[in-house]
Design a protein around this motif. Sequence first.
Motif, PDB file in Angstrom:
ATOM      1  N   GLU A  62     136.003  43.988  24.784  1.00 49.19           N
ATOM      2  CA  GLU A  62     136.602  44.282  26.351  1.00 49.19           C
ATOM      3  C   GLU A  62     136.611  45.179  26.551  1.00 49.19           C
ATOM      4  O   GLU A  62     137.587  45.510  27.622  1.00 49.19           O
ATOM      5  N   LEU A  69     142.814  48.077  20.199  1.00 52.38           N
ATOM      6  CA  LEU A  69     141.699  47.151  19.605  1.00 52.38           C
ATOM      7  C   LEU A  69     141.110  47.041  18.414  1.00 52.38           C
ATOM      8  O   LEU A  69     141.153  48.256  17.834  1.00 52.38           O
ATOM      9  N   SER A  78     136.253  44.843  16.225  1.00 48.09           N
ATOM     10  CA  SER A  78     135.775  42.837  16.262  1.00 48.09           C
ATOM     11  C   SER A  78     135.930  42.569  18.231  1.00 48.09           C
ATOM     12  O   SER A  78     135.415  42.017  18.495  1.00 48.09           O
ATOM     13  N   GLU A  79     136.818  43.204  18.951  1.00 48.27           N
ATOM     14  CA  GLU A  79     137.152  43.304  19.753  1.00 48.27           C
ATOM     15  C   GLU A  79     137.036  44.268  21.576  1.00 48.27           C
ATOM     16  O   GLU A  79     136.850  44.484  21.732  1.00 48.27           O
TER      17      GLU A  79
END
Length: 193
Positions: free
Chosen positions: A70, A63, A66-67
């Motif tokens: 998740e 990842l 910015s993810e």
Amino acid sequence: MTPEELSAARDRIVPDVAAGGLRVLFCGINPSLMTAATGHHFAHPGNRFWPVLHRSGFTPRQLRPSEQAELLDLGLGITNVVARATARADELSADEFREGGALLTAKVEQLAPRWLAVVGITAYRTAFGEPRARIGSQDRTVGGARVWALPNPSGLNAHWTVQSMAEEYARLRDAVLNVRPNDRPTPDPDSAH
């Protein structure tokens, strides 16, 4: 990111990526200026958290910072021992670490993760008064969660490579999944031929 933007991020607080009932709440030392400027945990390009998390098997792919949201779908989250952003962890006082440990304990009691993974042995030792703690599973619990001390993924931590960190993080993953070393399937020696 300009030097001015980074400087303006000093002392900012970065919101946790957290929810109740997580499998693992990863706990960094404190946010870097890059993290505070972007709002994304472990955002400094030299930080190895995201590649290590993937290589250890916690995430199905690497990842980007910015993810980070998740992680919640994977039962994972991120917080910090000390909330305020600094350029270096050595700018924090022992009192800040101890206060952070008390605040973290209350947060863990509220969120009830199964495991608290403190990413930085020195931060763990100082925050919880455990001067002889070593990397790995700890005997104590914090806020009802089992505790694992992990190596700091900062690029400044030259004692650990991405591979050696991934192996240690994988030990935690196995503990989370209740996989003992003897439970891992062993390759059939005859299948290699």
